[in-house]
Write a protein that holds these residues in place. Structure first.
Motif: not given
Length: 83
Positions: A1-20
Protein backbone atom coordinates in the motif's frame (compact mmCIF):
# COMPACT_ATOMS: atom_id res chain seq x y z
CA UNK A 1 0.00 0.00 0.00
CA UNK A 2 1.28 3.46 -0.78
CA UNK A 3 0.28 6.74 0.74
CA UNK A 4 1.50 9.71 2.68
CA UNK A 5 1.39 10.50 6.37
CA UNK A 6 3.08 12.78 8.84
CA UNK A 7 2.60 15.29 11.57
CA UNK A 8 2.27 19.05 11.80
CA UNK A 9 3.94 21.16 14.47
CA UNK A 10 4.77 24.80 15.06
CA UNK A 11 8.30 26.17 14.74
CA UNK A 12 9.07 25.26 18.38
CA UNK A 13 8.12 21.62 17.74
CA UNK A 14 4.77 21.66 19.58
CA UNK A 15 2.19 19.55 17.73
CA UNK A 16 -0.76 21.35 16.15
CA UNK A 17 -4.22 19.77 16.28
CA UNK A 18 -6.92 21.10 13.93
CA UNK A 19 -4.66 21.69 10.92
CA UNK A 20 -6.40 21.15 7.57
CA UNK A 21 -4.17 19.04 5.31
CA UNK A 22 -5.20 18.86 1.64
CA UNK A 23 -3.93 16.45 -1.00
CA UNK A 24 -4.14 17.28 -4.69
CA UNK A 25 -2.66 15.97 -7.91
CA UNK A 26 -3.57 14.15 -11.10
CA UNK A 27 -3.82 10.78 -9.32
CA UNK A 28 -5.87 12.11 -6.36
CA UNK A 29 -9.49 11.02 -6.33
CA UNK A 30 -11.38 14.26 -5.74
CA UNK A 31 -9.55 16.52 -3.29
CA UNK A 32 -8.91 14.51 -0.12
CA UNK A 33 -8.76 16.46 3.13
CA UNK A 34 -7.67 15.36 6.60
CA UNK A 35 -7.60 17.33 9.86
CA UNK A 36 -4.86 16.69 12.38
CA UNK A 37 -5.92 15.25 15.72
CA UNK A 38 -4.48 15.76 19.22
CA UNK A 39 -1.07 14.35 18.18
CA UNK A 40 -0.82 16.58 15.09
CA UNK A 41 -0.93 13.53 12.80
CA UNK A 42 -2.53 13.23 9.36
CA UNK A 43 -2.73 10.34 6.90
CA UNK A 44 -3.70 9.67 3.28
CA UNK A 45 -3.58 5.88 2.77
CA UNK A 46 -4.15 3.87 -0.41
CA UNK A 47 -3.00 6.39 -3.01
CA UNK A 48 -2.27 5.55 -6.63
CA UNK A 49 1.34 6.04 -7.76
CA UNK A 50 1.96 9.53 -9.12
CA UNK A 51 2.81 13.12 -8.20
CA UNK A 52 0.94 14.91 -5.43
CA UNK A 53 0.90 18.23 -3.61
CA UNK A 54 0.30 18.29 0.15
CA UNK A 55 -0.73 21.55 1.85
CA UNK A 56 -1.25 22.26 5.56
CA UNK A 57 -3.25 25.31 6.72
CA UNK A 58 -4.20 26.65 10.13
CA UNK A 59 -5.53 30.12 10.92
CA UNK A 60 -2.77 32.35 12.29
CA UNK A 61 0.05 30.36 10.63
CA UNK A 62 1.71 30.56 7.21
CA UNK A 63 0.58 27.57 5.11
CA UNK A 64 3.17 24.92 4.20
CA UNK A 65 3.15 23.07 0.85
CA UNK A 66 5.14 20.12 -0.41
CA UNK A 67 5.02 20.12 -4.23
CA UNK A 68 5.83 17.21 -6.55
CA UNK A 69 5.65 14.49 -3.91
CA UNK A 70 6.31 11.38 -6.01
CA UNK A 71 4.80 8.11 -4.82
CA UNK A 72 5.80 4.79 -6.35
CA UNK A 73 4.11 1.42 -5.95
CA UNK A 74 4.30 0.18 -2.35
CA UNK A 75 5.82 3.40 -1.00
CA UNK A 76 4.63 5.40 2.01
CA UNK A 77 6.09 8.91 2.11
CA UNK A 78 6.39 10.57 5.54
CA UNK A 79 6.03 14.35 5.35
CA UNK A 80 6.38 16.15 8.69
CA UNK A 81 5.64 19.86 8.49
CA UNK A 82 6.36 22.92 10.62
CA UNK A 83 4.05 25.94 10.27
Amino acid sequence: MQGTAGSVADESGAVLPGVTVTLSGAAAQGKPVDVTGPTGAYRFPSLAPGAYEVTAKLSGFTPKTFSRVELTLGQTKVLDMAL
